[in-house]
Design a protein around this motif. Structure first.
Motif, short mmCIF file in Angstrom:
data_model
loop_
_atom_site.label_atom_id
_atom_site.label_comp_id
_atom_site.label_asym_id
_atom_site.label_seq_id
_atom_site.Cartn_x
_atom_site.Cartn_y
_atom_site.Cartn_z
N THR A 11 0.87 -1.34 0.12
CA THR A 11 0.32 -0.57 0.06
C THR A 11 0.67 0.98 -0.34
O THR A 11 0.44 2.04 0.05
N THR A 12 2.00 0.78 0.66
CA THR A 12 2.86 2.29 0.40
C THR A 12 3.89 1.79 -1.06
O THR A 12 4.44 0.46 -1.12
N THR B 253 -5.81 3.69 -14.66
CA THR B 253 -5.12 5.07 -14.58
C THR B 253 -4.32 6.08 -15.06
O THR B 253 -4.26 6.72 -14.90
N SER C 187 6.70 11.89 -2.86
CA SER C 187 5.08 12.15 -2.73
C SER C 187 4.39 12.02 -3.69
O SER C 187 3.19 11.66 -4.37
N LYS D 166 0.28 4.38 -14.09
CA LYS D 166 1.35 3.82 -12.72
C LYS D 166 1.08 2.93 -12.98
O LYS D 166 0.72 2.04 -14.06
N LYS E 124 4.50 6.08 -10.27
CA LYS E 124 3.99 6.74 -11.93
C LYS E 124 5.06 6.54 -12.49
O LYS E 124 6.40 6.45 -12.09
N TYR F 284 5.27 11.45 -6.57
CA TYR F 284 4.71 10.48 -8.13
C TYR F 284 4.35 9.20 -7.19
O TYR F 284 4.69 8.14 -8.14
N THR F 285 3.75 8.78 -6.17
CA THR F 285 3.10 7.80 -5.68
C THR F 285 1.95 7.73 -5.75
O THR F 285 1.01 8.72 -5.17
N SER F 286 1.04 6.86 -5.97
CA SER F 286 -0.13 7.10 -5.07
C SER F 286 -1.22 5.17 -4.63
O SER F 286 -1.07 4.15 -5.23
N GLY F 287 -0.43 5.61 -2.88
CA GLY F 287 -1.24 4.47 -2.30
C GLY F 287 0.07 3.08 -3.18
O GLY F 287 1.26 3.48 -2.59
#
Length: 632
Positions: A126-127, A192, A142, A195, A151, A144-147
């Motif tokens: 999740t990270t 998405t 942060s 990503k 990207k 460049y990330t989503s969960g």
């Protein structure tokens, strides 16, 4: 054929039990969603500069052939039409010639990926920070990330150029980043847009071990799930390896297939490369409707059941040849939480065998099990894993004595034969209405002499039902009468609404009444206009004079806007709404939404006048309701 004019199938719903959720149901009812947005992110793959050492690691990991595939321009309407034929109940395309699908064999030939080996499965995240720091040498910001996703742009910006003299550890980090970018932009591309989940990254920690995974089976599982989701009427996007899907169609179906500007007999491996480079061929008018009609009218002569049979066997790598037997395995395909059934027994002709009636498909619930970080999915998917482990024990075999005519008789009952209508909705409405009037005539005139009480009750019931249907269809008939002209006059009507609203300002009671034709190109349209309380009854046409109470009503007062009402009553049933429910700024009653004619009148202070007292005349261009007709 007449049966499928009104019922495109399935007649037997035991196989396609999710028909109500499928996009073909919406299309049949006139609810078009248009071409899907196709998500594949291969346009910038060529911006990665790999060193010889990196290329060696990529080949070890099992992606030496996938990296050779360039960005191929996607035909969104073709892909969208294929999705309309995809059924997630069977993971096959339901075509007029029978079921077809993208098989493991297709993946092996077209992409050069391994279809045999360990399942693609691991731990969910999740990270991104910890796993990227460990395997890439640094973590993204942060933004460049989503969960648990990173990207693609960050991977390219940070790792697309590896120094020639870099230490081995740095080369491995750059190569892992490339592999994550490669799978995230091709076989595991998501909706998405840009990503990729970092859960694939640990599978590239050891490059030799990575090469033992069945990446081709995972790619097919991912595509099956994406097609199943996109086939639902609520969806507007599709993802997965769409290059695989489009090139599969080029090889198997003579629909939308481009003409090649190269020698078709010398095809490099993987076979997707046959469609590399510039192509020629007609492209005009090849929209979704074009491909839908082509698939609806598909014939056996348009299908290449064995497109690879004449391929030079020497170009096929030995490891691919040795695993082709798994291409006929009836098994479960796995890509982390996505488990999808591979059912070659439904498409035996793609293996050169006669098609028999397949076994029933065991229903399975599709779940997304990767909800928490650090979850090892292998402990939650034991049944699916066991089925994959037994894949070589479930190789389908054909029966030469099978009569395919029996299969086709069965198939035509369980399939959805057409996506688009053979006749437009307006024509079908007219056919149905005419049939109802015929039934009503028979029921009204049939002699009941000699019938028993039960038979007489049945006739009475039929007479009641058919007349109720005809009565209910009056309002519907007015709307359907305009359907064939909707697309043709769509832009004109939009302009007309703007024009009508712009002139529909507040009128003083001494202003002259204006009546404007709905269609600029048809000045002879019928109008019912009134000024100073006068009505031109010659423009109102009825047949048989059987309208009990047809009235025009007005309510208003001096000094305020007139509020117009039009009430058409048949046997006491009101058929039209007051105009204040449409647009109180318009002086023309909302019949313009039904057809190109208008019924207009000025505010009248006189008492209500019954139109039934007006002269009556017949007309051919009418909407019929049992024994009376109304010009709209």
């Amino acid at each position: 054929m007449d049966l499928y004019v009104t019922n495109p199938g399935p007649i037997d719903e035991s196989v396609l039990y999710d028909q109500d959720k499928h996009v073909s149901s919406a299309v049949w009812e006139g609810q078009e969603r248009g071409a899907l947005r196709c998500h594949e992110h291969t346009s910038k793959l060529d911006q990665w500069a790999l060193t010889p050492k990196q290329l060696e690691l990529v080949h070890k990991a099992g992606f030496g052939y996938l990296r050779l595939i360039p960005a191929i321009s996607l035909d969104n309407p073709l892909i969208s039409a294929l999705v309309e034929r995809w059924r997630r109940e069977t993971n096959t395309f339901h075509l007029n010639v029978g079921e077809m699908t993208v098989t493991l064999e297709d993946v092996a030939y077209l992409l050069g990926l391994a279809i045999d080996g360990e399942p693609v499965m691991g731990v969910t995240y999740t990270t991104c920070d910890s796993v990227c720091e460990k395997l890439l040498g640094k973590a993204p910001d942060s933004g460049y990330t989503s969960g648990g996703m990173v990207k693609l742009s960050w991977l390219k910006e940070s790792f697309s150029h590896c120094p020639e003299d870099a230490p081995m550890e740095e080369i491995e980090c750059h190569t892992r980043a490339y592999l994550l970018y490669l799978v995230g932009s091709t076989i595991f591309s998501t909706t998405t847009g840009n990503k990729v989940p970092v859960m694939y990254l640990p599978l590239f920690e050891n490059f030799d071990q990575a090469g033992k995974h069945a990446w081709g089976a995972a790619a097919l599982s991912f595509l099956y799930r994406a097609l199943g989701n996109a086939s639902l009427k609520s969806q507007s996007t599709v993802s997965g390896c769409l290059t695989l899907l489009q090139c599969w169609s080029y090889y198997h179906l003579d629909i939308g297939r481009p003409k090649l500007n190269q020698d078709p007999f010398h095809v490099p491996f993987p076979l997707v490369l046959k469609w590399k480079g510039k192509q020629s061929g007609p492209t005009a008018n090849r929209d979704l409707m074009f491909y839908r009609k082509a698939l609806d009218s598909l014939k056996s002569c348009d299908v290449e059941w064995l497109p690879y049979i004449n391929i030079d066997n020497r170009i096929i790598p030995e490891d691919i040849k040795s695993s082709l037997i798994v291409g006929r395995s009836k098994t479960m395909l796995i890509c982390f939480d996505k488990a999808e059934r591979h059912l070659p027994d439904r498409c035996l002709r793609q293996y050169g065998m006669n098609q028999s009636i397949p076994e029933d498909v065991q229903r399975w619930e599709r779940k997304s099990r990767g909800v928490d970080g650090g979850v090892d999915l292998s402990g939650k998917m034991e049944l699916e894993l066991n089925e994959w482990l037994d894949r070589r024990l479930n190789i389908v075999e054909g029966d030469e004595g099978v009569e395919e005519s029996e299969y086709m008789q069965w198939y035509m009952k369980i399939t959805r034969r057409f996506v688009g209508r053979l006749l437009p909705l307006s024509s079908e409405f007219q056919r149905m209405h005419a049939a109802l009037r015929d039934i009503a005539h028979i029921a009204d005139t049939v002699s009941t002499q000699g019938m028993d009480s039960q038979q007489m009750e049945s006739v009475t019931r039929i007479r009641y039902i058919v007349h109720e249907c005809l009565r209910d269809q009056v309002g519907t008939s007015m709307l359907v009468s305009g359907i064939p002209q909707v697309e043709h006059r769509k832009r004109i009507r939009g302009k007309e609404r703007v024009r009508r609203k712009s002139i529909g300002k507040r009128k003083r009671k001494d202003d002259p009444v204006q009546c404007q034709a709905t269609s600029e190109g048809d000045p002879d349209q019928s109008q019912l206009c009134s000024a100073a309380g006068e009505i031109d009854y010659s423009q109102l046409c009825l047949t048989d004079g059987e309208v009990d109470d047809l009235q025009l009503c007005h309510a208003g007062s001096a000094g305020v806007d007139a509020q117009l009402h039009t009430t058409i009553e048949v046997d006491g049933t009101p058929l039209c709404l007051p105009t204040d429910e449409v647009d109180d700024t318009e002086t023309c009653i909302g019949v313009t939404e039904v057809d190109d004619s208008q019924v207009c009148h000025a505010a009248m202070k006189d008492e209500v006048q019954a139109v039934s007292q007006s002269p009556l005349e017949t007309s051919e261009d009418v909407v019929q309701h049992n024994s009376y007709s109304i010009v709209v």
